[in-house]
Write a protein that holds these residues in place. Sequence first.
Motif, short mmCIF file in Angstrom:
data_model
loop_
_atom_site.label_atom_id
_atom_site.label_comp_id
_atom_site.label_asym_id
_atom_site.label_seq_id
_atom_site.Cartn_x
_atom_site.Cartn_y
_atom_site.Cartn_z
N ARG A 1 0.89 -1.71 0.09
CA ARG A 1 -0.42 -0.15 0.01
C ARG A 1 0.73 1.54 -0.13
O ARG A 1 0.47 1.86 -1.09
N ALA A 2 1.57 1.35 0.30
CA ALA A 2 3.22 2.21 1.01
C ALA A 2 3.61 2.85 -0.62
O ALA A 2 3.46 4.14 -1.11
N ALA A 3 3.54 1.26 -1.91
CA ALA A 3 4.36 1.66 -2.76
C ALA A 3 2.96 2.26 -3.53
O ALA A 3 3.61 2.79 -4.50
N GLU A 4 2.02 2.02 -3.57
CA GLU A 4 0.47 1.96 -4.26
C GLU A 4 0.52 4.00 -3.86
O GLU A 4 0.63 4.61 -5.50
N ILE A 5 0.84 4.82 -2.97
CA ILE A 5 0.45 5.56 -2.61
C ILE A 5 1.24 6.74 -3.25
O ILE A 5 1.54 7.67 -3.64
N ALA A 6 2.48 5.93 -3.25
CA ALA A 6 3.81 6.82 -3.65
C ALA A 6 4.31 7.21 -5.26
O ALA A 6 4.20 8.03 -5.48
N ASP A 7 3.34 5.80 -5.65
CA ASP A 7 2.82 6.09 -6.96
C ASP A 7 1.89 7.06 -7.09
O ASP A 7 2.42 7.97 -8.32
N LEU A 8 1.36 7.16 -6.43
CA LEU A 8 -0.05 8.31 -6.94
C LEU A 8 1.48 9.66 -6.45
O LEU A 8 0.33 10.76 -7.09
N VAL A 9 1.39 10.00 -5.39
CA VAL A 9 2.64 11.04 -5.73
C VAL A 9 3.19 11.65 -6.73
O VAL A 9 3.68 12.35 -7.02
N ARG A 10 4.27 10.59 -7.54
CA ARG A 10 5.12 10.51 -7.99
C ARG A 10 3.79 11.17 -9.50
O ARG A 10 4.23 11.61 -9.87
N ALA A 11 3.41 10.26 -9.53
CA ALA A 11 2.02 10.81 -11.26
C ALA A 11 1.86 13.00 -10.23
O ALA A 11 1.80 13.54 -11.26
N VAL B 1 -4.86 11.49 -1.95
CA VAL B 1 -3.52 12.08 -2.08
C VAL B 1 -4.04 13.30 -2.98
O VAL B 1 -2.75 14.82 -2.55
N ARG B 2 -4.77 13.73 -3.95
CA ARG B 2 -4.06 14.45 -4.54
C ARG B 2 -4.82 16.04 -4.08
O ARG B 2 -3.73 16.73 -4.42
N GLU B 3 -5.76 15.46 -3.63
CA GLU B 3 -6.16 16.70 -2.64
C GLU B 3 -5.71 16.89 -1.50
O GLU B 3 -5.60 18.80 -1.37
N THR B 4 -4.79 16.82 -1.06
CA THR B 4 -3.88 17.14 0.01
C THR B 4 -2.05 17.89 -0.97
O THR B 4 -1.85 18.72 -0.56
N LEU B 5 -1.80 17.01 -1.55
CA LEU B 5 -0.39 17.76 -2.69
C LEU B 5 -1.34 18.74 -3.43
O LEU B 5 -0.33 19.42 -3.57
N THR B 6 -2.36 19.56 -3.97
CA THR B 6 -2.47 20.40 -4.35
C THR B 6 -2.99 21.25 -3.34
O THR B 6 -3.33 22.01 -4.03
N THR B 7 -3.48 21.09 -2.40
CA THR B 7 -3.97 21.99 -1.32
C THR B 7 -2.70 22.64 -0.80
O THR B 7 -2.81 23.68 -0.20
N ARG B 8 -1.92 22.33 -0.99
CA ARG B 8 -0.37 22.02 -0.27
C ARG B 8 0.41 22.31 -1.18
O ARG B 8 0.99 20.60 -0.17
N PRO B 9 0.67 22.07 -2.66
CA PRO B 9 1.68 21.96 -2.75
C PRO B 9 3.56 21.95 -2.38
O PRO B 9 4.12 21.56 -2.73
N GLU B 10 4.18 22.98 -1.33
CA GLU B 10 5.51 23.28 -1.57
C GLU B 10 5.58 22.16 0.20
O GLU B 10 6.18 22.21 0.92
N GLY B 11 4.20 21.68 1.27
CA GLY B 11 4.20 21.02 2.04
C GLY B 11 4.44 21.48 3.01
O GLY B 11 3.81 22.77 3.46
N GLU B 12 3.98 21.28 3.61
CA GLU B 12 3.64 21.99 5.33
C GLU B 12 5.26 22.21 6.41
O GLU B 12 5.95 21.17 5.38
N ASN B 13 4.96 22.37 7.18
CA ASN B 13 6.30 23.01 7.52
C ASN B 13 6.91 21.91 8.64
O ASN B 13 5.50 22.12 9.78
N THR B 14 7.66 21.58 8.82
CA THR B 14 8.07 20.72 9.57
C THR B 14 9.24 21.29 11.04
O THR B 14 10.30 21.34 10.69
#
Length: 99
Positions: A22-32, A86-99
């Motif tokens: 499942r982690a590999a599937e999510i990583a592929d979604l992120v890459r795409a 995944v798409r909503e998370t990445l498009t809402t904050r494409p710069e990522g989170e402040n960590t």
Amino acid sequence: MSEALNRLLGRSSRPDPARADRAAEIADLVRAALSLSPQAAVTVQQLACAEPGCPPIETKIAVLGDGSGRRWTIHAPMSEVDEQTVRETLTTRPEGENT
């Protein structure tokens, strides 16, 4: 703590092939979603969250090697993370989170 409770909290010491897949599937979604090069490293982890108000299990996504080192948190276990999330998370904050 029992092994069953550790697994529930995302802290099992035993490898979980289904979670790794499942982690590999999510990583592929992120890459795409981010149009990343194959050289960009994407990590996906399911972790227990101990912060107040945080769900007990969250999914952490990190992109490294693309020049920015971006990170995101999805407040759900990997089994509940779908392509739309995944798409909503990445498009809402494409710069990522402040960590």
